[in-house]
Design a protein around this motif. Sequence first.
Motif, short mmCIF file in Angstrom:
data_model
loop_
_atom_site.label_atom_id
_atom_site.label_comp_id
_atom_site.label_asym_id
_atom_site.label_seq_id
_atom_site.Cartn_x
_atom_site.Cartn_y
_atom_site.Cartn_z
N HIS A 116 0.85 -1.20 0.00
CA HIS A 116 0.00 0.00 0.00
C HIS A 116 0.89 1.25 0.00
N ALA A 117 1.85 1.25 -0.89
CA ALA A 117 2.86 2.32 -0.89
C ALA A 117 2.24 3.70 -1.10
N GLU A 118 1.25 3.80 -1.96
CA GLU A 118 0.69 5.12 -2.29
C GLU A 118 -0.07 5.72 -1.12
N THR A 119 -0.77 4.89 -0.35
CA THR A 119 -1.61 5.41 0.73
C THR A 119 -0.91 5.42 2.08
N SER A 120 0.16 4.65 2.22
CA SER A 120 0.79 4.53 3.53
C SER A 120 2.13 5.26 3.65
N SER A 121 2.61 5.84 2.58
CA SER A 121 3.95 6.45 2.59
C SER A 121 4.03 7.62 3.56
N VAL A 122 5.08 7.61 4.37
CA VAL A 122 5.34 8.68 5.33
C VAL A 122 6.75 9.20 5.09
N ASP A 123 6.86 10.48 4.86
CA ASP A 123 8.18 11.09 4.65
C ASP A 123 8.82 11.47 5.98
N ALA A 165 3.11 3.49 14.05
CA ALA A 165 2.42 2.22 13.80
C ALA A 165 0.95 2.45 13.49
N ASN A 166 0.33 3.37 14.21
CA ASN A 166 -1.08 3.70 13.92
C ASN A 166 -1.24 4.30 12.54
N ARG A 167 -0.29 5.13 12.16
CA ARG A 167 -0.36 5.76 10.83
C ARG A 167 -0.23 4.72 9.72
N LEU A 168 0.60 3.72 9.91
CA LEU A 168 0.83 2.73 8.85
C LEU A 168 -0.24 1.63 8.81
N GLN A 179 5.56 -6.42 7.32
CA GLN A 179 6.72 -5.98 6.55
C GLN A 179 6.51 -4.54 6.12
N ILE A 180 7.48 -3.69 6.40
CA ILE A 180 7.47 -2.31 5.90
C ILE A 180 8.74 -2.08 5.09
N SER A 181 8.85 -0.94 4.48
CA SER A 181 10.00 -0.67 3.62
C SER A 181 11.33 -0.77 4.36
#
Length: 394
Positions: A116-123, A165-168, A179-181
């Motif tokens: 879900h890269a487009e909706t979960s990405s956090v800079d 964690a809540n954000r992702l 698994q995350i990036s």
Amino acid sequence: MSLTLLFKSLLQRKVITILLLIQLMLTLALVSNSILLSQQAYTLSNQPTGLQLETTLAIELKPTDENLIVHPALGELIQRQLAELRKINGVRYAAFTNQTPLMFGGMNGDVFVPDHAETSSVDAVPYNYAEAGLFDALQMTLLHGRWLSAEDKNTDNVVLTEKLANRLFGQSHLALGQQISAGTVVGVVADMMYQRFASDQYYGLFFNRDLSRADYGYRLILQVESQAVAAVRQQINQSLRQVEPEIDIQHIVSLRQLHRDVFEQERGLAILLSVLSALMLLVAMISAYSHALFHGVQQQNEIGIKRALGASKRRILLEVLSESWLTTGIGVTLGLLASFLLQQQLATVISLPALPLWLPFAGALMLLFCVTAATWYPAAIATRVSPATATKAL
């Protein structure tokens, strides 16, 4: 008293009236925004940090010997330093990390869920390279899963703060095993205030990894007994020099000091504007006093005639105050607009919330009270003009 007559009276002294209006306008703008900044500084400074500010010490170091900047010599140096620091009476825990909490910025990276890269990405998430001992050194609270152990050394296992964690994943407990990036999530800890200008100041991601290089230095974190903080600080320098003299000890600070520093800009600007506001308010009162006193002297004959025609002292007092109130009313009306314009300009420099409407109105009431108080004595003097004074002057 007629508004038309009041306006005519003000127009007779155009320059003085305009200067007074400008002064009142600027005073209200400064007062409103200084209160807003003070509230902002207080709110920011009193946010929960999730850290032991008084008993946690952060040491910033950098090897001056080029051979010690790279792994594995760097890792060996860090472990020898930590072993020596743990010998100091009062030191409970010691650990290394690439960056401390409560900083403006630092080593950051993007984090996202691969599917879900487009909706979960956090800079701009702080990447913290640490070791198992950092959990105790920062007195973290484990919420889900486990903390990083020695077996996680240089693996892709990671721990997240609860807010990240809540954000992702929507709920922090759902992050376990995901698994995350950056790797596989094995634990979630309670939020800590890490970086002021990260995507969120409570975001944090932790690895158990060695530092490959220390071109920009590294940090050692000590958790100290509360009664031994001062004594421990005095011994740190000597202890580290005994381990390796070729080291630049740049800073030894408590997290309390870092916390003060990270919000220093807001506090400093709030103090500056508060002092300017107080001075402007004082000058506005002096100007209102001088304006009313000078006007009262000029109008002595007119006031005396009014008294001879039956005008009461109360009416004369009200006339003088009405002119002051009209001037103040026009000034604060302009000041309301100036307050919002000043807030917009300040917001381009620092993080500042929108100016609530009640704040400039409260400032306007305060300004009206101060001007009324300053005008009261000259107005009272004007009521003492006797009809005989006007009669003799004619």
